[in-house]
Motif scaffolding. Structure first.
Motif, short mmCIF file in Angstrom:
data_model
loop_
_atom_site.label_atom_id
_atom_site.label_comp_id
_atom_site.label_asym_id
_atom_site.label_seq_id
_atom_site.Cartn_x
_atom_site.Cartn_y
_atom_site.Cartn_z
N SER A 172 -18.82 6.07 45.90
CA SER A 172 -19.06 6.72 47.20
C SER A 172 -18.40 8.09 47.29
CB SER A 172 -18.53 5.82 48.33
OG SER A 172 -19.18 4.56 48.32
N ALA A 173 -18.13 8.72 46.13
CA ALA A 173 -17.38 9.98 46.13
C ALA A 173 -18.23 11.18 45.70
CB ALA A 173 -16.17 9.86 45.22
N ARG A 174 -19.55 11.07 45.84
CA ARG A 174 -20.41 12.17 45.38
C ARG A 174 -20.07 13.48 46.08
NH1 ARG A 174 -25.78 14.19 46.67
NH2 ARG A 174 -25.83 12.79 48.46
N ASN A 175 -19.63 13.42 47.31
CA ASN A 175 -19.34 14.63 48.08
C ASN A 175 -17.85 14.86 48.29
OD1 ASN A 175 -22.02 15.55 48.41
ND2 ASN A 175 -22.37 14.00 49.99
N HIS A 176 -17.03 14.26 47.41
CA HIS A 176 -15.58 14.45 47.46
C HIS A 176 -15.07 14.99 46.13
CE1 HIS A 176 -16.06 11.63 50.82
NE2 HIS A 176 -14.91 12.08 51.27
N PHE A 177 -13.89 15.59 46.18
CA PHE A 177 -13.19 15.92 44.95
C PHE A 177 -12.65 14.65 44.30
CE2 PHE A 177 -13.07 20.24 46.52
CZ PHE A 177 -12.84 21.05 45.41
N LEU A 178 -12.57 14.68 42.97
CA LEU A 178 -11.82 13.69 42.21
C LEU A 178 -10.80 14.44 41.35
CD1 LEU A 178 -14.64 11.32 40.85
CD2 LEU A 178 -13.20 10.98 42.89
N ALA A 179 -9.63 13.85 41.17
CA ALA A 179 -8.65 14.34 40.20
C ALA A 179 -8.60 13.33 39.06
CB ALA A 179 -7.28 14.49 40.83
N ILE A 180 -8.61 13.83 37.83
CA ILE A 180 -8.71 12.95 36.66
C ILE A 180 -7.64 13.34 35.64
CG2 ILE A 180 -10.23 12.03 34.87
CD1 ILE A 180 -11.89 14.33 37.26
N ARG A 181 -6.92 12.34 35.14
CA ARG A 181 -6.00 12.55 34.02
C ARG A 181 -6.32 11.54 32.93
NH1 ARG A 181 0.56 13.57 33.75
NH2 ARG A 181 0.79 13.00 31.54
N MET A 182 -6.41 12.03 31.69
CA MET A 182 -6.69 11.17 30.54
C MET A 182 -5.62 11.41 29.48
SD MET A 182 -10.85 11.61 30.26
CE MET A 182 -10.90 13.34 30.75
N ASP A 183 -5.00 10.34 29.01
CA ASP A 183 -3.95 10.41 28.00
C ASP A 183 -4.31 9.52 26.82
OD1 ASP A 183 -1.37 11.84 29.27
OD2 ASP A 183 -2.35 10.67 30.84
N GLY A 184 -4.19 10.06 25.61
CA GLY A 184 -4.47 9.25 24.43
C GLY A 184 -4.79 10.11 23.23
N VAL A 185 -5.45 9.49 22.26
CA VAL A 185 -5.83 10.18 21.03
C VAL A 185 -7.30 10.56 21.13
CG1 VAL A 185 -6.04 10.03 18.53
CG2 VAL A 185 -4.12 8.92 19.69
N PHE A 186 -7.58 11.82 20.82
CA PHE A 186 -8.94 12.33 20.90
C PHE A 186 -9.46 12.60 19.49
CE2 PHE A 186 -6.89 13.12 24.89
CZ PHE A 186 -7.87 12.79 25.83
N LYS A 187 -10.62 12.03 19.20
CA LYS A 187 -11.23 12.21 17.88
C LYS A 187 -11.57 13.67 17.64
CE LYS A 187 -15.13 10.52 15.13
NZ LYS A 187 -16.31 9.58 15.14
N SER A 188 -12.03 14.34 18.68
CA SER A 188 -12.31 15.78 18.59
C SER A 188 -12.18 16.39 19.98
CB SER A 188 -13.70 16.04 18.02
OG SER A 188 -14.71 15.56 18.90
N ILE A 189 -11.70 17.62 19.99
CA ILE A 189 -11.55 18.39 21.22
C ILE A 189 -12.04 19.80 20.92
CG2 ILE A 189 -9.91 19.51 22.78
CD1 ILE A 189 -9.84 16.82 23.63
N ASN A 190 -12.98 20.28 21.73
CA ASN A 190 -13.47 21.65 21.59
C ASN A 190 -13.08 22.41 22.86
OD1 ASN A 190 -16.46 23.46 21.81
ND2 ASN A 190 -15.10 23.66 20.07
N VAL A 191 -12.27 23.45 22.71
CA VAL A 191 -11.76 24.19 23.86
C VAL A 191 -11.99 25.69 23.68
CG1 VAL A 191 -9.95 22.47 24.27
CG2 VAL A 191 -9.42 24.53 22.93
N ARG A 192 -11.92 26.40 24.80
CA ARG A 192 -11.93 27.86 24.73
C ARG A 192 -10.75 28.40 25.52
NH1 ARG A 192 -12.12 29.88 30.17
NH2 ARG A 192 -14.02 29.20 31.22
N THR A 193 -10.31 29.59 25.15
CA THR A 193 -9.24 30.27 25.88
C THR A 193 -9.65 31.72 26.09
OG1 THR A 193 -8.12 30.62 23.75
CG2 THR A 193 -7.33 28.82 25.13
N ALA A 194 -9.43 32.20 27.30
CA ALA A 194 -9.82 33.57 27.66
C ALA A 194 -8.77 34.57 27.19
CB ALA A 194 -10.01 33.68 29.17
N GLY A 195 -9.25 35.68 26.64
CA GLY A 195 -8.35 36.71 26.13
C GLY A 195 -7.91 37.72 27.16
N GLY A 196 -8.51 37.70 28.34
CA GLY A 196 -8.07 38.59 29.41
C GLY A 196 -8.96 39.81 29.60
N GLN A 197 -8.77 40.45 30.74
CA GLN A 197 -9.54 41.65 31.07
C GLN A 197 -9.10 42.83 30.20
OE1 GLN A 197 -8.38 41.60 35.26
NE2 GLN A 197 -10.52 41.33 35.86
#
Length: 238
Positions: free
Chosen positions: A108-133
């Motif tokens: 029943s939370a389609r129109n609400h925010f959710l906060a999510i935390r996940m802890d554990g071992v990840f088989k793969s993680i693909n991330v990006r980081t911004a270099g700035g203006q």
């Protein structure tokens, strides 16, 4: 602020318009929440807040602990005083699996925010980081065009983020917006894709109160068009 309320400084459309030369001190952000994400002055790197501690994840792959939060500026951040109401264990093979899991946990939370935390071992993680203006008022799309992408394999760490409802697009990022940092606090970034290595711990909460603080005495913000660019935000945020 009470637990499980959203505090946000500025709006994502302001970053799209390049409003990033000024902002508020990280200490102000921490006064309102102990978990969250955002960026830093001039969009240099990705922010993750875990257990009241702030880390800056940079495009060169390094991670810096923010030891003097009163001296560091953010032009955009979203935080909460996180108190999970639901705990579970799950194997998650990507963003769609996470979406299905959260929809099942909070039907029943389609129109609400959710906060999510996940802890554990990840088989793969693909991330990006911004270099700035590279110049004042350079927009987020141009900055993202120079972002650095990193892939980590079989890494233990934490993902934290928010699911924002569709109507928040332009104010925040509609959908799931998440950042990752490893347990050694040496690598991380904005999540593009991920897969867990077996079951991980998932903690989440539904959020119904939203507090927004807008920049003041900031010419960049005052002069920005702030026109919602849903397609551009989706492209930048992955």
């Amino acid at each position: 602020m009470a637990h499980n309320e959203v505090f946000q400084y500025s709006i994502i459309s302001a970053l799209m318009d390049g409003v990033a030369s000024h902002g508020t001190a990280i200490s102000n952000i921490l006064a309102h929440g102990d978990h969250g994400l955002g960026t830093f002055k001039n969009m240099f790197g990705e922010m993750i807040v875990l257990d009241g501690v702030v880390y800056q994840m940079k495009s060169d792959g390094t991670v810096e602990l923010i030891e003097s939060p009163a001296d560091v500026i953010t032009p955009f951040a979203t935080v909460t005083r996180f108190q999970p109401t639901t705990h579970t264990k799950a194997t998650i093979r990507g963003k769609q699996d996470l979406k299905d899991l959260l929809t099942g946990l909070f039907p029943s939370a389609r129109n609400h925010f959710l906060a999510i935390r996940m802890d554990g071992v990840f088989k793969s993680i693909n991330v990006r980081t911004a270099g700035g203006q590279q110049s004042p008022r350079e927009g987020m799309t141009a900055v993202a065009g120079r972002q650095t992408v990193h892939t980590f394999g079989s890494v233990r760490g934490t993902i934290f983020g928010f699911r924002a409802p569709d109507y928040m697009m332009g104010i925040n990022v509609a959908g799931d917006h998440m950042h990752f940092i490893d347990d050694g606090r040496k690598e991380g970034g904005h999540i593009l894709a991920f897969e867990t290595e077996g079951e991980i711990e998932v903690a989440a909460a539904q959020l119904s109160n939203f507090h927004l603080e807008l920049p003041t005495e900031d010419d960049e913000f005052n002069e920005a068009a702030l026109v919602k660019d849903a397609e551009g935000i989706h492209a930048v945020e992955g």
